[in-house]
Structures are given as structure tokens and as C-alpha cells.
Design an enzyme around this catalytic site. Structure first.
Site, PDB file in Angstrom:
ATOM      1  N   SER A  61       0.839  -1.202   0.000  1.00 29.01           N
ATOM      2  CA  SER A  61       0.000   0.000   0.000  1.00 29.01           C
ATOM      3  C   SER A  61       0.879   1.260   0.000  1.00 29.01           C
ATOM      4  CB  SER A  61      -0.961  -0.057   1.187  1.00 29.01           C
ATOM      5  OG  SER A  61      -2.034   0.838   1.006  1.00 29.01           O
ATOM      6  N   ASP A 174      -5.707  -3.818  -2.098  1.00 27.89           N
ATOM      7  CA  ASP A 174      -4.669  -3.539  -1.108  1.00 27.89           C
ATOM      8  C   ASP A 174      -4.031  -4.814  -0.545  1.00 27.89           C
ATOM      9  OD1 ASP A 174      -3.398  -2.755   1.465  1.00 27.89           O
ATOM     10  OD2 ASP A 174      -4.318  -0.814   1.051  1.00 27.89           O
TER      11      ASP A 174
END
Length: 287
Positions: A61, A174
Site C-alpha cells: 500500500s 490492497d
């Protein structure tokens, strides 16, 4: 002739001594956490001053975003300047045609590519692993080669917030869903020791969400913290105290950065000690 050979044998270092002298490969692991990623830069600024240089990088991320900068040898100061100037209007745009997300993160990745001056992993100075998750199967997907843009977009695609990346029949989101602190991926790249920065600390009830976006991000942070792996296998884990900061408020970047500096200063002795121990150990036992 025999005397010369004998002297050479006496004064030549044995193979084991050469192995001990070889420097260890140092891995950097950067976890996810939204705007709290500015804390990565604070820690890195301290390690840079201490002369710590990394050989491989792995990130999830926002950790993938910062990790790409590290892999391109962009200084923490230069990346911080980008953070300070950023506004959400510069980082994301509404995904009007989507029914499964609020924003597209392409503008953020455009800024990243412009900062690192690289379109592919192969153009980076250091090996980099970027971690994402296939939402359809729960599989951890690791990118180490090919286009950099799509990999980082996928790694940072918080479900419901940012548009997922569709690739080869996968729906990529993610990486924090399965591997928020990708220590294994750094070891797979050849790291002998791993320095991990975890910006998803245990919740401490010091901050409440102000809107639906923060509610989603805090819920996501809880998932990352509960499922987090890798802490036990890292050589050193640095955990900046950032739980009191919003994961989405760009106005807090400087304070988050300073929390990273504080954590870096507290941990730099442990980092240098870990590197020293690895340097003194035989190469075959470092891992």
C-alpha cells in the site's frame, strides 16, 4: 617455489573468513497505513543519517509507494517534500463510472512515476517487491518485475475507497488484506536481515473517525493489525506512535513525519546492532 606456495597458504585468508567479511544484504519492509506513511520517511531520515543503506525493499500500500522511492534511491527529504505539497485533488479523482469504489488513484501513481523516473521494476536501482491481494481468491500477489504503475496501484487499492486493478482474471486490491508487513517477500529477494517499519500499531482509543472515509480506513487498519504477519521474522521492527493520527488527513503529514523521526531515533541503535551482528556472522547462518 615450495616456500612461496607455503607463504601464500599461510597469509591467504581462508574461505570462511571471506564469507564472514562479506557484507550482509539488508532488507527494508514498509507496511501500509495511508497518510501515516509519512512516518516511514521520518524513520528513513534517521537511518540515512546513520549511514544505513538498503539492498532490497518490500512494501504494501503506502509502503509500496514509499518503497518504490527508496528502490529508486530518492531521498526521504525529497519524498517528504512531495507529501507536504500533496492535496487530495492531486492524488485521487472520483470514479464516477464505478459501482464498487469512490476514487481512482491514478493521479497519485502519476506523481510517483514522475518522482522515481521509472516505469518498470527493472529501471529501479534496487530490487523491489510490491504486495497486493486477489479479492476473488484471497491470494497474495507479489510483483517484482514488469510495469511499476499497475503494481503500486493494485497494492494501494483499499476496497471501497480506491478502484481495484483488473489483471489476468484477478481483482487486485490492497496487499494489507493478506500481507501488510511483507517480511517474507524481502527475504525472498535475498535479504539477510530485515528492518521493518510498521505504521499499523495496536489501536489505543485515541482517535475516532470523522467521516465515512475515515470509518472505512480505520476498519481496514483493524483488519491489517489483526492479520499482520512478519513481525516475528524481522530482525528489527520499528513502530512509530501514529495511532492518534488520521489515515487520511494530509494536514497532519508533518506531525506524522516527526513521530517517525522519534521512532527512528529510538530504534537506530538496535538497527546498527543487528547489522553488526549479521556482519560478524558466517554468511551461511545469517538467514
Amino acid at each position: 617455489m615450495r616456500l612461496r606456495e607455503a607463504l601464500k597458504e599461510i597469509f591467504s585468508p581462508p574461505a570462511s573468513a571471506e564469507a564472514v567479511a562479506a557484507p550482509p544484504r539488508i532488507g527494508l519492509v514498509l507496511g501500509g497505513g495511508g497518510i501515516r506513511g509519512a512516518a516511514h520517511l521520518g524513520v528513513l531520515s534517521v537511518l540515512e543519517r546513520a549511514g544505513v543503506r538498503f539492498d532490497v525493499v518490500a512494501g504494501t500500500s503506502i509502503g509500496a509507494v514509499v518503497g518504490a522511492g527508496v528502490a529508486a534511491r530518492v531521498s526521504s527529504a525529497d519524498m517528504l517534500e512531495r507529501f507536504r505539497k500533496a492535496r487530495w485533488i492531486d492524488l485521487a479523482r472520483p470514479s464516477w463510472g464505478s459501482r464498487i469504489s469512490m476514487f481512482e488513484a491514478n493521479p497519485m501513481i502519476d506523481i510517483l512515476i514522475d518522482t522515481v523516473h521509472a516505469e518498470t521494476f527493472e529501471e529501479l536501482a534496487l530490487p523491489l517487491a510490491v504486495v497486493s491481494t486477489d479479492l476473488l481468491t484471497g491470494e497474495t500477489i507479489v510483483f517484482t518485475s514488469g510495469p511499476l504503475r499497475q503494481a503500486v496501484l493494485a497494492s494501494a487499492a483499499v476496497p471501497g475507497i480506491f478502484e481495484p486493478v483488473r489483471q489476468d482474471g484477478r481483482l487486485l486490491v490492497d496487499g494489507g488484506l493478506t500481507e501488510n508487513l511483507p517480511v517474507k517477500q524481502a527475504l525472498d529477494l535475498g535479504a539477510d536481515i530485515v528492518i521493518a517499519i510498521d505504521i499499523t500499531p495496536q489501536p489505543d482509543a485515541s482517535y475516532e473517525p470523522k467521516d465515512i472515509g475515515e470509518m472505512v480506513m480505520m476498519g481496514w487498519s483493524m483488519v491489517e493489525w489483526v492479520r499482520e504477519t512478519g513481525r516475528d521474522t524481522a530482525s528489527v521492527v520499528i513502530t512509530p506512535q501514529v495511532a492518534r493520527f488520521s489515515m487520511m488527513d494530509l494536514g497532519q503529514v508533518q506531525k506524522v513525519y516527526e513521530a517517525g523521526v522519534e521512532a527512528g531515533e529510538a530504534a537506530v541503535g538496535d538497527v546498527l546492532a543487528a547489522i553488526r551482528r549479521a556482519s560478524e556472522a558466517p554468511a551461511e547462518v545469517r538467514a
